[in-house]
Design an enzyme around this catalytic site. Structure first.
Site, PDB file in Angstrom:
ATOM      1  N   VAL A 130      13.680  -6.714   2.791  1.00  0.00           N
ATOM      2  CA  VAL A 130      13.810  -7.093   1.239  1.00  0.00           C
ATOM      3  C   VAL A 130      14.882  -8.372   2.273  1.00  0.00           C
ATOM      4  O   VAL A 130      15.015  -9.480   1.583  1.00  0.00           O
ATOM      5  CB  VAL A 130      14.546  -6.257   0.726  1.00  0.00           C
ATOM      6  CG1 VAL A 130      14.911  -6.638  -1.026  1.00  0.00           C
ATOM      7  CG2 VAL A 130      13.488  -4.767  -0.039  1.00  0.00           C
TER       8      VAL A 130
ATOM      9  N   ARG B 143       7.588   4.417   8.255  1.00  0.00           N
ATOM     10  CA  ARG B 143       9.053   5.653   7.736  1.00  0.00           C
ATOM     11  C   ARG B 143       8.357   5.643   6.572  1.00  0.00           C
ATOM     12  O   ARG B 143       7.026   4.799   6.214  1.00  0.00           O
ATOM     13  CB  ARG B 143       9.614   3.879   7.229  1.00  0.00           C
ATOM     14  CG  ARG B 143      10.430   4.139   7.811  1.00  0.00           C
ATOM     15  CD  ARG B 143      12.142   2.963   7.989  1.00  0.00           C
ATOM     16  NE  ARG B 143      11.759   1.987   7.115  1.00  0.00           N
ATOM     17  CZ  ARG B 143      12.414   0.628   6.761  1.00  0.00           C
ATOM     18  NH1 ARG B 143      14.193   1.025   6.164  1.00  0.00           N
ATOM     19  NH2 ARG B 143      11.451  -0.574   6.420  1.00  0.00           N
TER      20      ARG B 143
ATOM     21  N   LEU C 104       8.407  -6.808  -3.295  1.00  0.00           N
ATOM     22  CA  LEU C 104       7.920  -7.115  -2.626  1.00  0.00           C
ATOM     23  C   LEU C 104       7.063  -5.706  -1.512  1.00  0.00           C
ATOM     24  O   LEU C 104       8.057  -4.508  -1.298  1.00  0.00           O
ATOM     25  CB  LEU C 104       8.305  -8.056  -1.459  1.00  0.00           C
ATOM     26  CG  LEU C 104       9.504  -8.084  -0.999  1.00  0.00           C
ATOM     27  CD1 LEU C 104       9.743  -6.883   0.659  1.00  0.00           C
ATOM     28  CD2 LEU C 104      10.693  -8.905  -0.688  1.00  0.00           C
TER      29      LEU C 104
ATOM     30  N   CYS D 261       9.024   3.171   0.145  1.00  0.00           N
ATOM     31  CA  CYS D 261       9.816   3.100  -0.529  1.00  0.00           C
ATOM     32  C   CYS D 261       9.379   4.361  -1.475  1.00  0.00           C
ATOM     33  O   CYS D 261      10.127   5.103  -2.348  1.00  0.00           O
ATOM     34  CB  CYS D 261      10.274   1.769  -1.161  1.00  0.00           C
ATOM     35  SG  CYS D 261      10.418   0.589  -0.751  1.00  0.00           S
TER      36      CYS D 261
ATOM     37  N   GLU E 107      13.361  -5.618  -6.846  1.00  0.00           N
ATOM     38  CA  GLU E 107      13.127  -6.432  -5.774  1.00  0.00           C
ATOM     39  C   GLU E 107      11.205  -5.980  -5.740  1.00  0.00           C
ATOM     40  O   GLU E 107      11.299  -4.536  -6.109  1.00  0.00           O
ATOM     41  CB  GLU E 107      12.587  -7.029  -4.488  1.00  0.00           C
ATOM     42  CG  GLU E 107      13.078  -5.661  -3.333  1.00  0.00           C
ATOM     43  CD  GLU E 107      12.143  -3.948  -2.769  1.00  0.00           C
ATOM     44  OE1 GLU E 107      11.062  -4.969  -2.802  1.00  0.00           O
ATOM     45  OE2 GLU E 107      11.928  -3.294  -2.866  1.00  0.00           O
TER      46      GLU E 107
ATOM     47  N   ASP F 185      24.552  -9.411   8.122  1.00  0.00           N
ATOM     48  CA  ASP F 185      24.421  -8.058   8.430  1.00  0.00           C
ATOM     49  C   ASP F 185      25.389  -7.938   9.649  1.00  0.00           C
ATOM     50  O   ASP F 185      25.698  -7.991  10.332  1.00  0.00           O
ATOM     51  CB  ASP F 185      22.982  -7.731   8.450  1.00  0.00           C
ATOM     52  CG  ASP F 185      22.402  -6.818   9.064  1.00  0.00           C
ATOM     53  OD1 ASP F 185      21.557  -6.016   8.371  1.00  0.00           O
ATOM     54  OD2 ASP F 185      23.126  -5.822   9.882  1.00  0.00           O
TER      55      ASP F 185
ATOM     56  N   GLU G 158       5.172  -4.994   1.908  1.00  0.00           N
ATOM     57  CA  GLU G 158       5.585  -5.328   3.218  1.00  0.00           C
ATOM     58  C   GLU G 158       4.301  -6.173   3.708  1.00  0.00           C
ATOM     59  O   GLU G 158       3.034  -5.118   3.527  1.00  0.00           O
ATOM     60  CB  GLU G 158       5.802  -3.415   4.263  1.00  0.00           C
ATOM     61  CG  GLU G 158       7.464  -3.572   3.857  1.00  0.00           C
ATOM     62  CD  GLU G 158       7.853  -2.576   4.284  1.00  0.00           C
ATOM     63  OE1 GLU G 158       7.279  -2.398   6.057  1.00  0.00           O
ATOM     64  OE2 GLU G 158       8.654  -1.990   4.474  1.00  0.00           O
TER      65      GLU G 158
ATOM     66  N   GLY H  21      -7.234   8.172  -0.140  1.00  0.00           N
ATOM     67  CA  GLY H  21      -6.418   8.196   1.366  1.00  0.00           C
ATOM     68  C   GLY H  21      -6.177   9.602   1.578  1.00  0.00           C
ATOM     69  O   GLY H  21      -6.387  10.148   1.465  1.00  0.00           O
TER      70      GLY H  21
HETATM   71  C1  UDX Z   1       6.376  -0.587  -2.042  1.00  0.00           C
HETATM   72  C2  UDX Z   1       5.890  -1.686  -3.663  1.00  0.00           C
HETATM   73  O1  UDX Z   1       4.392  -1.656  -3.361  1.00  0.00           O
HETATM   74  C3  UDX Z   1       6.910  -2.349  -4.022  1.00  0.00           C
HETATM   75  O2  UDX Z   1       6.987  -3.108  -4.995  1.00  0.00           O
HETATM   76  C4  UDX Z   1       8.273  -1.766  -3.592  1.00  0.00           C
HETATM   77  O3  UDX Z   1       9.316  -2.809  -4.148  1.00  0.00           O
HETATM   78  C5  UDX Z   1       7.917  -1.832  -2.031  1.00  0.00           C
HETATM   79  O4  UDX Z   1       7.454  -0.167  -1.904  1.00  0.00           O
HETATM   80  P1  UDX Z   1       5.232  -1.168   0.135  1.00  0.00           P
HETATM   81  O5  UDX Z   1       5.675  -0.061   0.376  1.00  0.00           O
HETATM   82  O6  UDX Z   1       5.174  -2.107   0.843  1.00  0.00           O
HETATM   83  O7  UDX Z   1       5.640  -1.641  -1.340  1.00  0.00           O
HETATM   84  O8  UDX Z   1       3.826  -0.429   0.040  1.00  0.00           O
HETATM   85  P2  UDX Z   1       2.481  -0.923  -0.698  1.00  0.00           P
HETATM   86  O9  UDX Z   1       1.396  -1.808  -0.390  1.00  0.00           O
HETATM   87  O10 UDX Z   1       2.790  -0.760  -2.133  1.00  0.00           O
HETATM   88  O11 UDX Z   1       1.630   1.325  -0.362  1.00  0.00           O
HETATM   89  C6  UDX Z   1       2.311   2.371  -0.276  1.00  0.00           C
HETATM   90  C7  UDX Z   1       1.868   3.297   0.010  1.00  0.00           C
HETATM   91  O12 UDX Z   1       1.055   3.568  -0.507  1.00  0.00           O
HETATM   92  C8  UDX Z   1       1.131   3.129   1.833  1.00  0.00           C
HETATM   93  O13 UDX Z   1       1.010   3.785   2.310  1.00  0.00           O
HETATM   94  C9  UDX Z   1      -0.379   2.990   1.125  1.00  0.00           C
HETATM   95  O14 UDX Z   1      -1.271   3.308   2.013  1.00  0.00           O
HETATM   96  C10 UDX Z   1      -0.318   3.846  -0.296  1.00  0.00           C
HETATM   97  N1  UDX Z   1      -1.462   3.368  -1.077  1.00  0.00           N
HETATM   98  C11 UDX Z   1      -1.794   2.011  -1.597  1.00  0.00           C
HETATM   99  C12 UDX Z   1      -2.572   3.842  -1.092  1.00  0.00           C
HETATM  100  O15 UDX Z   1      -2.414   5.542  -0.227  1.00  0.00           O
HETATM  101  N2  UDX Z   1      -3.654   3.310  -2.226  1.00  0.00           N
HETATM  102  C13 UDX Z   1      -2.840   2.246  -2.685  1.00  0.00           C
HETATM  103  O16 UDX Z   1      -4.325   2.304  -3.584  1.00  0.00           O
HETATM  104  C14 UDX Z   1      -2.418   1.114  -2.646  1.00  0.00           C
END
Ligand code: UDX
Length: 445
Positions: free
Chosen positions: A11, A331, A153, A264, A151, A30, A155, A257
């Protein structure tokens, strides 16, 4: 504006580079000298498409600098973003030690006015705690406001999510702080479609946790629907597609899945539930969300076992280790946990991931790593797909069948086309889709 960003993880570094790219003068700080060493050489310490090129450009343009001294971050800055880690504490609550420590250092070093802006994900009430610490420790010349600017965002698409967000949420307790943060984001709001939501600090904090908890709830819900689809011979992909066409539902985060992972969702869902409990609110809905998610991993392992009769002495190729595509982050990755469980259940596991093998190696001492998907699958009794990297859908299935001992694929992410797998001679078991035994659902030919 003069901005500093404390904490250069996913972030923090993305925020720093993106804010520099819209014309601000940014200092990234940092305490980890190794990390700052790498960044100062123009290297991003994690995999994020496009970020390294942007970092180098901002260094070259002189809009970005880095330092290991948190006090530096407090000197003559209009806005100071706190983006340090907020790990899970022993009881599942958020551990705010780093936030507290950094806030104290900033308070001591602050000279003049600055908006101290919390950006890491934190439970509601953290802004108040930061305010208390600032008041206690602030130097006589310090003038400040505290703000929350969560945030959102993801990844793998962090730059687009930062520069073309759907919304920017800013929680403040003063007009002055709100105006400063409006000014920070003015170029983004002017150029895009972002809605600027100005609110109070507690509400801003709540928006972040509630958003992630709802997205995680959708995923767990669809994972249960997938389970039902498997029993009832329905296709969860079509169900999700049609559900998503309803504007009240929308198409995103409906993909079934092996469960959500990452830095997060698992942490945020747990922390939100605990925060609710601390406020006397029963959020047992989220306990169920977590339970379903945890159960997905063993369910997948059981599916592989069922496909092979037993796991003992079987060779299994695990495709994908990162918690989702386009990141090397492992993670909370269900893929890593599945690889570990398969191997501790007696299987010989060889894994392949385009970018996450280096980080995963230490966690999986008994798992071999291969140079590509076919090498991982050599002599295997089964390919287990755990992350939907696009390259897996491009593998030549005839070549794959040739190298394997048995043509079995268990697809935890529905990364392959069932008809193509069936036509190539595979026993193909996917997630929430009927087994293809010569008839593809929806195909009346
Ligand atoms: C998430 C949030 O989306 C973001 O807004 C926040 O700020 C940080 O955490 P991120 O951890 O990068 O982002 O991953 P994300 O794309 O949200 O996916 C999280 C997990 O859910 C992944 O393991 C992904 O495989 C899973 N996922 C996502 C599903 O199993 N099905 C989906 O439809 C979407």
């Amino acid at each position: 504006m003069r901005i500093s960003v404390v904490g250069t993880g996913h972030v923090g570094l993305t925020t720093a580079v993106c804010l520099a790219s819209i014309g601000h003068e940014v200092l990234g700080v940092d305490e980890d000298a190794g990390k700052i060493g790498l960044i100062s050489e123009g290297k991003v310490p994690f995999h994020e498409p496009g970020l390294q090129e942007m970092l180098r450009q901002e260094f070259a343009l002189g809009r970005m600098r880095v330092s290991t001294d948190v006090s530096d971050a407090a000197r003559q800055r209009d806005v100071i973003f706190i983006c340090v880690g907020t790990p899970t504490g022993q009881g599942g609550e958020t551990d705010l030690t780093q936030v507290e420590r950094v806030t104290r250092t900033i308070a001591n070093a602050l000279d003049g006015y600055s908006v101290i802006t919390e950006k890491s994900t934190v439970p509601v009430g953290t802004g108040q705690a930061i305010q208390r610490t600032m008041r206690e420790a602030a130097s006589p010349n310090a003038e400040f406001d505290v703000a929350s600017n969560p945030e959102f965002l993801q990844e793998g698409r962090a730059i687009a999510d930062t520069l073309q967000p759907s919304r920017i949420v800013v929680g403040t307790s003063s007009e002055r702080a709100e105006q400063s943060l409006r000014e920070v984001y003015r170029p983004i709001v002017e150029q895009g479609n972002a809605t600027f939501v100005a609110t109070d600090i507690a509400t801003a904090e709540m928006i972040k946790h509630a958003s992630n908890a709802l997205l995680a709830t959708r995923i767990s819900f669809m994972n249960q629907v997938a389970e039902l689809c498997e029993r009832a011979n329905a296709d969860v992909e079509v169900v999700a597609h049609a559900m998503g066409l309803d504007p009240r539902i929308g198409p995103h985060f409906l993909k079934a899945g092996i469960g959500y992972g990452g830095a997060c969702f698992p942490k945020d869902v747990q922390a939100f539930r605990i925060t609710a409990e601390q406020h006397g609110v029963d959020m047992s809905l989220l306990s169920e969300v977590e339970k379903v998610n945890t159960g997905r991993k063993q369910r997948f392992v059981d599916k592989v076992r069922a496909a092979l009769g037993s796991l003992e002495d079987k060779r299994i190729a695990v495709w994908g280790l990162s918690f989702k595509p386009d990141t090397d982050d492992i993670r909370g990755s269900p893929a890593v946990e599945i690889a570990r469980r398969l191997s501790t259940s007696g299987a010989f596991v060889t894994a392949y991931d385009p970018v996450a093998m280096d980080t995963a190696r230490a966690l999986l001492p008994n798992v071999d790593m291969a140079a590509d998907p076919l090498e991982a699958a050599k002599d295997a009794n089964c390919v287990a797909i755990c992350t939907e990297w696009p390259e897996f859908a491009e593998v030549d299935l005839n070549a794959l069948r040739e190298v394997m001992a048995r043509p079995v694929i268990v697809d935890g992410r529905n990364a392959l086309d069932p008809r193509a797998a069936y036509n190539a001679g595979f026993l193909y078991i996917s997630t929430g889709r009927p087994m293809v035994m010569g008839v593809v659902p929806g195909d009346d030919a």
